[in-house]
Scaffold this motif. Structure first.
Motif, PDB file in Angstrom:
ATOM      1  N   UNK A 121       3.068 -10.019   9.210  1.00 24.83           N
ATOM      2  CA  UNK A 121       4.220 -10.261  10.079  1.00 24.83           C
ATOM      3  C   UNK A 121       4.101 -11.629  10.757  1.00 24.83           C
ATOM      4  N   UNK A 122       5.212 -12.337  10.821  1.00 22.95           N
ATOM      5  CA  UNK A 122       5.236 -13.632  11.496  1.00 22.95           C
ATOM      6  C   UNK A 122       5.116 -13.446  13.009  1.00 22.95           C
ATOM      7  N   UNK A 123       4.538 -14.420  13.703  1.00 30.16           N
ATOM      8  CA  UNK A 123       4.442 -14.328  15.166  1.00 30.16           C
ATOM      9  C   UNK A 123       5.739 -14.760  15.866  1.00 30.16           C
ATOM     10  N   UNK A 124       6.792 -15.018  15.110  1.00 29.12           N
ATOM     11  CA  UNK A 124       8.091 -15.408  15.662  1.00 29.12           C
ATOM     12  C   UNK A 124       9.169 -14.814  14.766  1.00 29.12           C
ATOM     13  N   UNK A 125      10.380 -14.698  15.319  1.00 28.82           N
ATOM     14  CA  UNK A 125      11.480 -14.041  14.619  1.00 28.82           C
ATOM     15  C   UNK A 125      12.433 -15.084  14.042  1.00 28.82           C
ATOM     16  N   UNK A 126      12.573 -15.098  12.727  1.00 29.18           N
ATOM     17  CA  UNK A 126      13.443 -16.070  12.066  1.00 29.18           C
ATOM     18  C   UNK A 126      14.857 -15.553  11.813  1.00 29.18           C
ATOM     19  N   UNK A 127      15.143 -14.320  12.180  1.00 31.62           N
ATOM     20  CA  UNK A 127      16.465 -13.766  11.899  1.00 31.62           C
ATOM     21  C   UNK A 127      17.513 -14.435  12.799  1.00 31.62           C
ATOM     22  N   UNK A 128      18.483 -15.074  12.162  1.00 31.40           N
ATOM     23  CA  UNK A 128      19.523 -15.793  12.896  1.00 31.40           C
ATOM     24  C   UNK A 128      19.049 -17.133  13.446  1.00 31.40           C
ATOM     25  N   UNK A 129      17.914 -17.585  12.969  1.00 30.36           N
ATOM     26  CA  UNK A 129      17.271 -18.765  13.549  1.00 30.36           C
ATOM     27  C   UNK A 129      17.778 -20.094  12.994  1.00 30.36           C
ATOM     28  N   UNK A 130      17.342 -21.140  13.689  1.00 32.06           N
ATOM     29  CA  UNK A 130      17.548 -22.522  13.261  1.00 32.06           C
ATOM     30  C   UNK A 130      16.165 -23.130  13.082  1.00 32.06           C
ATOM     31  N   UNK A 131      15.920 -23.693  11.898  1.00 37.01           N
ATOM     32  CA  UNK A 131      14.667 -24.402  11.628  1.00 37.01           C
ATOM     33  C   UNK A 131      14.955 -25.891  11.652  1.00 37.01           C
ATOM     34  N   UNK A 132      14.216 -26.587  12.496  1.00 33.80           N
ATOM     35  CA  UNK A 132      14.360 -28.032  12.657  1.00 33.80           C
ATOM     36  C   UNK A 132      13.226 -28.715  11.902  1.00 33.80           C
ATOM     37  N   UNK A 133      13.555 -29.482  10.882  1.00 34.92           N
ATOM     38  CA  UNK A 133      12.552 -30.242  10.132  1.00 34.92           C
ATOM     39  C   UNK A 133      12.125 -31.412  11.007  1.00 34.92           C
ATOM     40  N   UNK A 134      11.031 -31.211  11.697  1.00 29.43           N
ATOM     41  CA  UNK A 134      10.590 -32.160  12.717  1.00 29.43           C
ATOM     42  C   UNK A 134       9.090 -32.025  12.921  1.00 29.43           C
ATOM     43  N   UNK A 135       8.422 -33.148  13.089  1.00 29.53           N
ATOM     44  CA  UNK A 135       7.016 -33.169  13.468  1.00 29.53           C
ATOM     45  C   UNK A 135       6.924 -33.834  14.823  1.00 29.53           C
ATOM     46  N   UNK A 136       7.154 -33.070  15.898  1.00 26.60           N
ATOM     47  CA  UNK A 136       7.270 -33.680  17.224  1.00 26.60           C
ATOM     48  C   UNK A 136       5.960 -34.246  17.758  1.00 26.60           C
ATOM     49  N   UNK A 137       6.107 -35.162  18.682  1.00 25.27           N
ATOM     50  CA  UNK A 137       4.980 -35.689  19.433  1.00 25.27           C
ATOM     51  C   UNK A 137       5.039 -35.000  20.793  1.00 25.27           C
ATOM     52  N   UNK A 138       3.972 -34.281  21.119  1.00 26.77           N
ATOM     53  CA  UNK A 138       3.935 -33.499  22.349  1.00 26.77           C
ATOM     54  C   UNK A 138       2.807 -33.969  23.260  1.00 26.77           C
ATOM     55  N   UNK A 139       2.983 -33.676  24.539  1.00 25.80           N
ATOM     56  CA  UNK A 139       1.969 -34.007  25.540  1.00 25.80           C
ATOM     57  C   UNK A 139       1.702 -32.735  26.338  1.00 25.80           C
ATOM     58  N   UNK A 140       0.422 -32.412  26.513  1.00 23.62           N
ATOM     59  CA  UNK A 140       0.076 -31.233  27.312  1.00 23.62           C
ATOM     60  C   UNK A 140      -0.288 -31.681  28.715  1.00 23.62           C
ATOM     61  N   UNK A 141       0.345 -31.042  29.697  1.00 23.78           N
ATOM     62  CA  UNK A 141       0.111 -31.392  31.089  1.00 23.78           C
ATOM     63  C   UNK A 141      -0.035 -30.103  31.891  1.00 23.78           C
ATOM     64  N   UNK A 142      -1.224 -29.862  32.407  1.00 20.76           N
ATOM     65  CA  UNK A 142      -1.522 -28.681  33.206  1.00 20.76           C
ATOM     66  C   UNK A 142      -1.124 -27.384  32.498  1.00 20.76           C
ATOM     67  N   UNK A 143      -1.469 -27.306  31.222  1.00 23.21           N
ATOM     68  CA  UNK A 143      -1.230 -26.100  30.437  1.00 23.21           C
ATOM     69  C   UNK A 143       0.175 -25.947  29.900  1.00 23.21           C
ATOM     70  N   UNK A 144       1.042 -26.909  30.174  1.00 22.94           N
ATOM     71  CA  UNK A 144       2.419 -26.863  29.657  1.00 22.94           C
ATOM     72  C   UNK A 144       2.628 -28.033  28.707  1.00 22.94           C
ATOM     73  N   UNK A 145       3.397 -27.746  27.660  1.00 18.42           N
ATOM     74  CA  UNK A 145       3.713 -28.781  26.675  1.00 18.42           C
ATOM     75  C   UNK A 145       5.028 -29.468  27.044  1.00 18.42           C
ATOM     76  N   UNK A 146       5.046 -30.786  26.868  1.00 13.87           N
ATOM     77  CA  UNK A 146       6.256 -31.571  27.088  1.00 13.87           C
ATOM     78  C   UNK A 146       6.538 -32.376  25.835  1.00 13.87           C
TER      79      UNK A 146
END
Length: 191
Positions: free
Chosen positions: A49-74
């Motif tokens: 089983x996937x850890x996320x639900x793809x039913x009715x979903x939108x998949x974005x073809x993207x390799x984002x650049x993220x920054x973690x700050x105090x346990x939260x991603x930006x």
């Protein structure tokens, strides 16, 4: 026409879209590139089983650049990546999950039949990583960070994400193919 849609998307949402329409998305979308697509298909083969639900979903073809700050991603940047790389995996993905839309750049090859009455392809202009990041209000969570930051599945909360152009609708119309045919016809007249 211009549409504002909220995820999860329904068949009726995508059924009204025509190639060339403009779409803005709000709600949850998932990033996924090559490695994530491959893992989704592998998990299906292994009956996991996937850890996320793809039913009715939108998949974005993207390799984002993220920054973690105090346990939260930006989000730093989140521009679209070339969608054609995921074309081979898309028909099987649509066979096993009710993904309603794919977002990326450059179009997709040989997926029009697989998308019929199921999904649409929404084109986002390349080079708009900062614009995309502005529409992303929150990073809900990340899955499969072991694949690396750009290949992980990022669950993003978006508001008025776009403008996106319907490149392939669910009625077998492919804007990219039509433009290519017209360009070849015009070119042949020059010879």
């Amino acid at each position: 026409m211009e549409y504002r849609l909220t995820t999860p998307l329904q068949k009726e949402d995508i059924g009204k879209l025509k190639a060339g329409d403009i779409v803005y998305l709000s709600g949850t979308i998932f990033t996924a590139r090559d490695e994530a697509h491959a893992r989704i298909l592998e998990m299906y083969q292994e009956k996991e089983e996937l850890p996320f639900d793809l039913e009715g979903s939108v998949i974005y073809h993207c390799g984002p650049l993220m920054k973690e700050d105090e346990g939260k991603w930006e989000v730093v940047a989140a521009g679209p990546t070339t969608s054609a790389r995921m074309s081979k995996m898309t028909p099987k993905l649509l066979e096993i999950h009710e993904v309603r839309a794919f977002v990326g750049k450059g179009g997709m090859d040989n997926v029009t039949d697989a998308m019929e009455n199921k999904a649409v392809y929404l084109a986002f202009t390349g080079g708009c990583a900062a614009l995309a990041a502005i529409s992303i209000e929150k990073v809900n969570t990340v899955h499969w960070l072991d694949l690396g930051m750009p290949e992980a599945v990022w669950e993003l909360e978006v508001n008025e994400f776009g403008p996106l152009v319907v490149g392939i609708d669910s009625h077998n119309n492919d804007l990219f193919l039509e433009v290519s045919k017209k360009a070849k016809a015009a070119y042949s007249k020059l010879e």
